[in-house]
Design a protein around this motif. Structure first.
Motif, PDB file in Angstrom:
ATOM      1  N   GLN A 110       0.821  -1.210   0.000  1.00 34.15           N
ATOM      2  CA  GLN A 110       0.000   0.000   0.000  1.00 34.15           C
ATOM      3  C   GLN A 110       0.858   1.265   0.000  1.00 34.15           C
ATOM      4  O   GLN A 110       0.478   2.288  -0.576  1.00 34.15           O
ATOM      5  N   LEU A 111       2.007   1.179   0.645  1.00 35.93           N
ATOM      6  CA  LEU A 111       2.902   2.337   0.723  1.00 35.93           C
ATOM      7  C   LEU A 111       3.859   2.415  -0.463  1.00 35.93           C
ATOM      8  O   LEU A 111       4.588   3.400  -0.615  1.00 35.93           O
ATOM      9  N   GLY A 112       3.868   1.376  -1.295  1.00 36.17           N
ATOM     10  CA  GLY A 112       4.759   1.368  -2.449  1.00 36.17           C
ATOM     11  C   GLY A 112       6.221   1.282  -2.069  1.00 36.17           C
ATOM     12  O   GLY A 112       7.096   1.830  -2.774  1.00 36.17           O
ATOM     13  N   LEU A 113       6.541   0.591  -0.990  1.00 31.69           N
ATOM     14  CA  LEU A 113       7.921   0.484  -0.516  1.00 31.69           C
ATOM     15  C   LEU A 113       8.629  -0.699  -1.159  1.00 31.69           C
ATOM     16  O   LEU A 113       8.028  -1.730  -1.437  1.00 31.69           O
ATOM     17  N   ARG A 114       9.926  -0.530  -1.366  1.00 34.02           N
ATOM     18  CA  ARG A 114      10.730  -1.610  -1.929  1.00 34.02           C
ATOM     19  C   ARG A 114      11.473  -2.400  -0.852  1.00 34.02           C
ATOM     20  O   ARG A 114      11.748  -3.576  -1.021  1.00 34.02           O
ATOM     21  N   ASP A 115      11.831  -1.747   0.238  1.00 31.90           N
ATOM     22  CA  ASP A 115      12.663  -2.402   1.248  1.00 31.90           C
ATOM     23  C   ASP A 115      11.887  -2.719   2.521  1.00 31.90           C
ATOM     24  O   ASP A 115      12.467  -2.917   3.576  1.00 31.90           O
ATOM     25  N   TRP A 116      10.546  -2.770   2.454  1.00 31.96           N
ATOM     26  CA  TRP A 116       9.751  -3.004   3.652  1.00 31.96           C
ATOM     27  C   TRP A 116       9.985  -4.348   4.332  1.00 31.96           C
ATOM     28  O   TRP A 116       9.749  -4.473   5.530  1.00 31.96           O
ATOM     29  N   PRO A 117      10.471  -5.427   3.627  1.00 34.71           N
ATOM     30  CA  PRO A 117      10.685  -6.683   4.348  1.00 34.71           C
ATOM     31  C   PRO A 117      11.673  -6.564   5.506  1.00 34.71           C
ATOM     32  O   PRO A 117      11.666  -7.375   6.427  1.00 34.71           O
ATOM     33  N   GLU A 118      12.548  -5.557   5.480  1.00 33.91           N
ATOM     34  CA  GLU A 118      13.538  -5.410   6.535  1.00 33.91           C
ATOM     35  C   GLU A 118      12.969  -4.735   7.779  1.00 33.91           C
ATOM     36  O   GLU A 118      13.624  -4.691   8.820  1.00 33.91           O
ATOM     37  N   LEU A 119      11.760  -4.205   7.697  1.00 34.42           N
ATOM     38  CA  LEU A 119      11.165  -3.497   8.825  1.00 34.42           C
ATOM     39  C   LEU A 119      10.309  -4.426   9.676  1.00 34.42           C
ATOM     40  O   LEU A 119       9.668  -5.340   9.168  1.00 34.42           O
ATOM     41  N   ASP A 120      10.295  -4.177  10.989  1.00 31.90           N
ATOM     42  CA  ASP A 120       9.367  -4.848  11.876  1.00 31.90           C
ATOM     43  C   ASP A 120       7.949  -4.386  11.533  1.00 31.90           C
ATOM     44  O   ASP A 120       7.736  -3.228  11.195  1.00 31.90           O
ATOM     45  N   TYR A 121       6.962  -5.302  11.640  1.00 26.97           N
ATOM     46  CA  TYR A 121       5.611  -4.944  11.208  1.00 26.97           C
ATOM     47  C   TYR A 121       5.033  -3.796  12.031  1.00 26.97           C
ATOM     48  O   TYR A 121       4.281  -2.972  11.518  1.00 26.97           O
ATOM     49  N   SER A 122       5.385  -3.700  13.322  1.00 28.93           N
ATOM     50  CA  SER A 122       4.833  -2.619  14.143  1.00 28.93           C
ATOM     51  C   SER A 122       5.403  -1.261  13.731  1.00 28.93           C
ATOM     52  O   SER A 122       4.694  -0.250  13.740  1.00 28.93           O
ATOM     53  N   ALA A 123       6.687  -1.239  13.328  1.00 29.73           N
ATOM     54  CA  ALA A 123       7.281   0.008  12.836  1.00 29.73           C
ATOM     55  C   ALA A 123       6.668   0.380  11.489  1.00 29.73           C
ATOM     56  O   ALA A 123       6.367   1.550  11.220  1.00 29.73           O
ATOM     57  N   LEU A 124       6.446  -0.628  10.644  1.00 29.96           N
ATOM     58  CA  LEU A 124       5.833  -0.378   9.342  1.00 29.96           C
ATOM     59  C   LEU A 124       4.394   0.106   9.516  1.00 29.96           C
ATOM     60  O   LEU A 124       3.942   1.029   8.821  1.00 29.96           O
ATOM     61  N   ALA A 125       3.673  -0.476  10.475  1.00 26.98           N
ATOM     62  CA  ALA A 125       2.296  -0.050  10.747  1.00 26.98           C
ATOM     63  C   ALA A 125       2.274   1.396  11.239  1.00 26.98           C
ATOM     64  O   ALA A 125       1.400   2.174  10.841  1.00 26.98           O
ATOM     65  N   GLU A 126       3.227   1.754  12.090  1.00 28.57           N
ATOM     66  CA  GLU A 126       3.259   3.131  12.581  1.00 28.57           C
ATOM     67  C   GLU A 126       3.516   4.108  11.435  1.00 28.57           C
ATOM     68  O   GLU A 126       2.889   5.165  11.348  1.00 28.57           O
ATOM     69  N   TYR A 127       4.430   3.728  10.549  1.00 27.37           N
ATOM     70  CA  TYR A 127       4.729   4.584   9.388  1.00 27.37           C
ATOM     71  C   TYR A 127       3.487   4.727   8.511  1.00 27.37           C
ATOM     72  O   TYR A 127       3.158   5.822   8.040  1.00 27.37           O
ATOM     73  N   TYR A 128       2.780   3.619   8.292  1.00 25.91           N
ATOM     74  CA  TYR A 128       1.557   3.654   7.485  1.00 25.91           C
ATOM     75  C   TYR A 128       0.538   4.609   8.105  1.00 25.91           C
ATOM     76  O   TYR A 128      -0.058   5.445   7.415  1.00 25.91           O
ATOM     77  N   LEU A 129       0.310   4.477   9.408  1.00 27.07           N
ATOM     78  CA  LEU A 129      -0.693   5.308  10.082  1.00 27.07           C
ATOM     79  C   LEU A 129      -0.314   6.784  10.065  1.00 27.07           C
ATOM     80  O   LEU A 129      -1.179   7.662  10.026  1.00 27.07           O
ATOM     81  N   LEU A 130       0.981   7.067  10.055  1.00 27.71           N
ATOM     82  CA  LEU A 130       1.442   8.460   9.970  1.00 27.71           C
ATOM     83  C   LEU A 130       1.256   9.022   8.565  1.00 27.71           C
ATOM     84  O   LEU A 130       0.972  10.210   8.387  1.00 27.71           O
ATOM     85  N   GLN A 131       1.398   8.161   7.568  1.00 28.99           N
ATOM     86  CA  GLN A 131       1.329   8.608   6.182  1.00 28.99           C
ATOM     87  C   GLN A 131      -0.110   8.732   5.677  1.00 28.99           C
ATOM     88  O   GLN A 131      -0.385   9.494   4.757  1.00 28.99           O
ATOM     89  N   ARG A 132      -1.028   7.987   6.273  1.00 28.95           N
ATOM     90  CA  ARG A 132      -2.417   7.977   5.811  1.00 28.95           C
ATOM     91  C   ARG A 132      -3.323   8.619   6.855  1.00 28.95           C
ATOM     92  O   ARG A 132      -3.373   8.162   8.000  1.00 28.95           O
ATOM     93  N   GLN A 133      -4.039   9.644   6.459  1.00 31.50           N
ATOM     94  CA  GLN A 133      -4.956  10.293   7.401  1.00 31.50           C
ATOM     95  C   GLN A 133      -6.207   9.457   7.626  1.00 31.50           C
ATOM     96  O   GLN A 133      -6.770   9.434   8.722  1.00 31.50           O
ATOM     97  N   ASN A 134      -6.640   8.759   6.602  1.00 32.82           N
ATOM     98  CA  ASN A 134      -7.828   7.913   6.716  1.00 32.82           C
ATOM     99  C   ASN A 134      -7.387   6.460   6.889  1.00 32.82           C
ATOM    100  O   ASN A 134      -6.799   5.865   5.989  1.00 32.82           O
ATOM    101  N   HIS A 135      -7.670   5.898   8.072  1.00 27.57           N
ATOM    102  CA  HIS A 135      -7.231   4.539   8.366  1.00 27.57           C
ATOM    103  C   HIS A 135      -8.345   3.511   8.179  1.00 27.57           C
ATOM    104  O   HIS A 135      -8.132   2.326   8.407  1.00 27.57           O
ATOM    105  N   ALA A 136      -9.504   3.973   7.739  1.00 26.60           N
ATOM    106  CA  ALA A 136     -10.661   3.076   7.628  1.00 26.60           C
ATOM    107  C   ALA A 136     -10.394   1.922   6.664  1.00 26.60           C
ATOM    108  O   ALA A 136     -10.853   0.797   6.887  1.00 26.60           O
ATOM    109  N   GLU A 137      -9.632   2.187   5.589  1.00 27.65           N
ATOM    110  CA  GLU A 137      -9.349   1.140   4.611  1.00 27.65           C
ATOM    111  C   GLU A 137      -8.551   0.001   5.241  1.00 27.65           C
ATOM    112  O   GLU A 137      -8.807  -1.171   4.978  1.00 27.65           O
ATOM    113  N   LEU A 138      -7.581   0.345   6.095  1.00 30.65           N
ATOM    114  CA  LEU A 138      -6.778  -0.681   6.761  1.00 30.65           C
ATOM    115  C   LEU A 138      -7.636  -1.512   7.693  1.00 30.65           C
ATOM    116  O   LEU A 138      -7.588  -2.752   7.678  1.00 30.65           O
ATOM    117  N   TRP A 139      -8.468  -0.870   8.527  1.00 32.53           N
ATOM    118  CA  TRP A 139      -9.300  -1.617   9.468  1.00 32.53           C
ATOM    119  C   TRP A 139     -10.289  -2.511   8.713  1.00 32.53           C
ATOM    120  O   TRP A 139     -10.549  -3.644   9.129  1.00 32.53           O
TER     121      TRP A 139
END
Length: 269
Positions: A45-74
């Motif tokens: 969803q974020l269009g990242l190339r190197d996301w496999p190296e990130l912990d999912y909780s850090a990636l989730a935090e980045y996603y929530l910071l980048q997207r104002q509307n979180h309804a799609e994720l939930w």
């Protein structure tokens, strides 16, 4: 598969003293996705190339910071964790959990399958997501405490790195409830992998709390089902006051089912 269960665990369940703590292994038994699927979704969803190296909780935090509307994720999570093809009556672990009649169940799973299992069996329960849900608990109701939140209440979801860190501080209302429960009653952890740093840290914090408030000789026995063969982690568990129950086999889902079959046979004997 043969397994010997501690007599103290069997007696504790018979006496309605043991509190169940259920993790992702219980949901994966139903074929539900683990966090690698969520991590892939967030990265795509974020269009990242190197996301496999990130912990999912850090990636989730980045996603929530980048997207104002979180309804799609939930909405996506709710759909993925509640497929229509699941027959909860066919899940032996869920049936056994209902029959074992734990007075309190903590779960770090976001899904509602525990609640659905209780509804299907006609067994009274109270879902606890926020502290005000604790009010008015009735006699005979099993408390199902959603320790990492519930998809019906997106504001309660513990998913980002900061939300995990807040939960691990054990300072919020539901954390205080867990602290009180862990000081008074045995805990049985199922569906957890010791490769998960969150469960290791939680066990460390609970042991730390006990050391601060009482003597180790008075600590209620706690137990953790291990479906992995790991002597190092077993040693660390015992150091933290948790007795590992090793389940032989190589299929975690079969091991979980066999454990609950053995447990319910022993308790009902």
């Amino acid at each position: 598969m043969m397994i010997e269960l501690p007599e103290t665990l069997i007696t504790g369940i018979k006496d309605k003293q043991v509190i169940l703590f259920a993790g992702a292994g219980l949901s994966s038994h139903l074929g539900l996705p683990l966090f690698d699927v969520l991590k892939s979704y967030l990265g795509e969803q974020l269009g990242l190339r190197d996301w496999p190296e990130l912990d999912y909780s850090a990636l989730a935090e980045y996603y929530l910071l980048q997207r104002q509307n979180h309804a799609e994720l939930w909405s996506w999570m709710d759909k993925m964790w509640h497929p229509q093809n699941i027959d909860i009556h066919a899940s032996e672990p869920h049936r056994c959990i209902v029959e074992l009649d734990f007075p309190v169940i903590y779960t770090t799973n976001y899904d509602r399958w525990l609640e659905i299992a209780f509804e299907a069996a006609g067994k009274p329960f109270r879902k606890v997501v926020k502290v005000n849900d604790l009010a008015g608990i009735k006699a005979g109701e099993t408390e199902i405490i959603k320790f990492h939140g519930d998809l019906e209440d997106p504001d309660s979801i513990v998913l980002s790195e900061s939300s995990f860190l807040r939960r691990m501080s054990l300072d919020e209302p539901l954390d205080i409830r867990l602290r009180a429960d862990s000081l008074a009653k045995p805990l049985l952890f199922v569906g957890y992998s010791m490769s998960d740093p969150n469960i290791r840290y939680l066990l460390f914090r609970l042991q730390q709390l006990w050391d601060e408030h009482s003597g180790a000789s008075q600590k209620p026995a706690s137990y953790l089902l291990m479906v992995e063969n790991d002597n190092i982690q077993e040693c660390l568990l015992r150091e933290r006051g948790v007795e590992p129950i090793r389940m032989p086999g190589k299929d975690p889902n079969a091991q979980l089912t066999c454990f609950f079959r053995t447990l319910i046979t022993a308790v009902q004997a």
